[in-house]
Design a protein around this motif. Sequence first.
Motif, PDB file in Angstrom:
ATOM      1  N   LEU A 161      12.933 -64.564  43.825  1.00  0.00           N
ATOM      2  CA  LEU A 161      11.516 -64.603  43.487  1.00  0.00           C
ATOM      3  C   LEU A 161      10.802 -65.609  44.375  1.00  0.00           C
ATOM      4  CD1 LEU A 161      10.395 -64.438  39.854  1.00  0.00           C
ATOM      5  CD2 LEU A 161       9.207 -65.952  41.389  1.00  0.00           C
TER       6      LEU A 161
ATOM      7  N   ASP B 271      10.636 -71.120  36.500  1.00  0.00           N
ATOM      8  CA  ASP B 271      12.091 -71.145  36.348  1.00  0.00           C
ATOM      9  C   ASP B 271      12.488 -71.131  34.880  1.00  0.00           C
ATOM     10  OD1 ASP B 271      12.393 -71.155  39.087  1.00  0.00           O
ATOM     11  OD2 ASP B 271      12.781 -73.311  39.240  1.00  0.00           O
TER      12      ASP B 271
ATOM     13  N   VAL C 165      12.732 -70.264  41.863  1.00  0.00           N
ATOM     14  CA  VAL C 165      11.652 -69.671  42.655  1.00  0.00           C
ATOM     15  C   VAL C 165      11.522 -70.410  43.987  1.00  0.00           C
ATOM     16  CG1 VAL C 165       9.837 -71.087  41.601  1.00  0.00           C
ATOM     17  CG2 VAL C 165       9.241 -68.895  42.577  1.00  0.00           C
TER      18      VAL C 165
END
Length: 195
Positions: free
Chosen positions: A8, A26, A45
């Motif tokens: 991501l 997260d 992320v």
Amino acid sequence: MGRRYLSLALLTEGASDQWFLVPLIDRQITELALEAPVGFDYSGVDVGECFTVAHRDLVACQVTDLLCYYDIVMIHHDHNERGKVDAIRDRFPDDAHRIVALVPVRETEAWMLADPAALKEAAPTRDAAWEVPHDVEKAADPKAVLKAALGGRRDAERDFGRLGQTVALDALRKVPAYRAWTAELRRAMERLHFL
């Protein structure tokens, strides 16, 4: 079928948004992972190289690169800039489902106000003479309320990061824009078969 790895990326309007949103995202992904039938691995992320306030062509170029390497690309804007996320999605019709809008009403700072206990923990020596509005998205100036709550401290990176780690997800679920974001994130993860 074995476990998969969720990757991501996040593009934000500015650095202070990242300080809060990275740990928050997260935590939210970790919570969503509990719903996964098989489970998936996730290491956190990653933040893109440009801010979303950059020229739209530059942001689109960054999204092009990120879509090559990441399952989901989140684009953060404040509410008055929502159209920019939609314009970016329009450029990627085949991958629009992988672009998730993270758009608070007014400003990200409103989400930081959702949990008064986390605010008190972020500034433990501060006199609690400030008042957090019941509906944080209706705060006319969330930045001013947050500044008062934190005592005008200049260590925003630490304070925002701590809030991202401690603001209660249950408190955030009472915020309509947060619910909209998590619903969109859930849809993207379902479409990609993570949930």
